[in-house]
Write a protein that holds these residues in place. Structure first.
Motif, PDB file in Angstrom:
ATOM      1  N   ARG A 229       1.065  -1.079  -0.069  1.00 28.37           N
ATOM      2  CA  ARG A 229       0.004   0.013   0.178  1.00 28.37           C
ATOM      3  C   ARG A 229       0.876   1.182  -0.015  1.00 28.37           C
ATOM      4  NH1 ARG A 229      -5.300  -0.484   0.806  1.00 28.37           N
ATOM      5  NH2 ARG A 229      -5.669   1.819   1.418  1.00 28.37           N
TER       6      ARG A 229
ATOM      7  N   GLY B 107      -6.758  -5.595   4.756  1.00 28.38           N
ATOM      8  CA  GLY B 107      -7.479  -4.632   3.939  1.00 28.38           C
ATOM      9  C   GLY B 107      -8.251  -3.642   5.100  1.00 28.38           C
TER      10      GLY B 107
ATOM     11  N   PRO C  50     -13.541  -1.736   5.447  1.00 31.50           N
ATOM     12  CA  PRO C  50     -12.560  -2.307   4.737  1.00 31.50           C
ATOM     13  C   PRO C  50     -12.036  -1.205   3.838  1.00 31.50           C
ATOM     14  CG  PRO C  50     -14.335  -3.861   4.494  1.00 31.50           C
ATOM     15  CD  PRO C  50     -14.813  -2.711   5.084  1.00 31.50           C
TER      16      PRO C  50
ATOM     17  N   GLY D  69     -10.730  -1.033   0.687  1.00 28.41           N
ATOM     18  CA  GLY D  69     -10.890  -1.262  -0.870  1.00 28.41           C
ATOM     19  C   GLY D  69      -9.871  -0.840  -1.473  1.00 28.41           C
ATOM     20  N   TYR D  70     -10.217  -0.732  -2.897  1.00 23.55           N
ATOM     21  CA  TYR D  70      -9.192  -0.343  -3.788  1.00 23.55           C
ATOM     22  C   TYR D  70      -9.617   1.230  -4.236  1.00 23.55           C
ATOM     23  CZ  TYR D  70      -7.649  -4.827  -4.342  1.00 23.55           C
ATOM     24  OH  TYR D  70      -7.094  -6.250  -4.261  1.00 23.55           O
TER      25      TYR D  70
ATOM     26  N   LEU E  67     -10.283   0.892  -9.963  1.00 27.04           N
ATOM     27  CA  LEU E  67     -11.230   0.194  -9.971  1.00 27.04           C
ATOM     28  C   LEU E  67     -11.789   0.195 -11.554  1.00 27.04           C
ATOM     29  CD1 LEU E  67     -13.184   0.184  -6.790  1.00 27.04           C
ATOM     30  CD2 LEU E  67     -12.052  -1.861  -7.704  1.00 27.04           C
TER      31      LEU E  67
ATOM     32  N   TYR F  78     -13.766  -2.847 -13.188  1.00 29.08           N
ATOM     33  CA  TYR F  78     -14.149  -3.749 -12.271  1.00 29.08           C
ATOM     34  C   TYR F  78     -15.856  -3.528 -12.257  1.00 29.08           C
ATOM     35  CZ  TYR F  78     -15.340  -5.185  -7.466  1.00 29.08           C
ATOM     36  OH  TYR F  78     -16.092  -5.956  -6.323  1.00 29.08           O
ATOM     37  N   GLN F  79     -16.440  -2.379 -12.777  1.00 28.49           N
ATOM     38  CA  GLN F  79     -17.537  -2.328 -12.773  1.00 28.49           C
ATOM     39  C   GLN F  79     -18.368  -3.129 -13.989  1.00 28.49           C
ATOM     40  OE1 GLN F  79     -15.587   0.006 -13.642  1.00 28.49           O
ATOM     41  NE2 GLN F  79     -15.752   0.523 -15.648  1.00 28.49           N
TER      42      GLN F  79
END
Length: 181
Positions: free
Chosen positions: A54, A119, A129, A131-132, A137, A142-143
């Motif tokens: 990260r 996470g 969380p 997430g990204y 995304l 990702y969608q």
């Protein structure tokens, strides 16, 4: 003279002063093929490797802050040595400083792992969380969801006729045969 040395990549190491001459074993030893926590190389490589998980969070919150803190302490130490004529103790003072840096860096790696384990932002109780990032995304689409799975059908060998088909086509005689549809 004084040499400032950082035994790993500049963005993940801490530069430390040493007198030109003998260096502590933590600086002169260590190799890429064997993790050795007593060496400066592995101390900084380990922390840098964790921060890469990260990078924007861990490097700015931990590595950069630690670099600023310890390199400032080293400058203060160097100034103190020069102003108080402590040059006869310079080597031992720099060795002690390096030892303190390595101890602090190993403690920091545990803090880095804790900070975002699984996470979550573990410094904020009950935080959702992490997430990204939204832009990532979007970049990986990702969608749109994952691609459709490969559809496999199965033929069950239940008769001698099915077995004959497998044998006549040089297929292994097995109970189930996986066939792409």
């Amino acid at each position: 003279g004084v040499l400032w040395l950082g035994p790993h990549a500049a963005h993940g190491t801490c530069f430390m002063p040493f007198t030109v001459g003998p260096l502590p074993a933590s600086i002169t030893q260590g190799q890429m093929t064997e993790l050795d926590k007593s060496t400066a190389f592995w101390t900084f490589r380990y922390a840098h490797s964790i921060s890469s998980l990260r990078y924007s969070d861990l490097s700015t919150k931990f590595i950069y802050e630690a670099q600023d803190y310890w390199e400032t302490k080293a400058l203060e130490l160097q100034s103190r040595i020069e102003h108080n004529n402590e040059s006869n103790n310079m080597t031992s003072l720099y060795f002690e400083h390096a030892s303190n840096v390595l101890k602090a860096w190993w403690k920091m790696t545990d803090e880095m792992v804790f900070a975002y384990a699984d996470g979550f932002n573990n410094y904020h109780s009950g935080a959702p969380p992490m997430g990204y990032p939204a832009n990532w995304l979007q970049d990986v689409k990702y969608q749109d969801g994952p691609p459709p799975p490969i559809n496999y059908g199965f033929i069950q060998v239940t008769t001698t006729e099915d077995q004959s088909f497998l044998n006549s086509n040089n297929l292994r005689p097995i109970q189930y045969w996986k066939v792409a549809v």
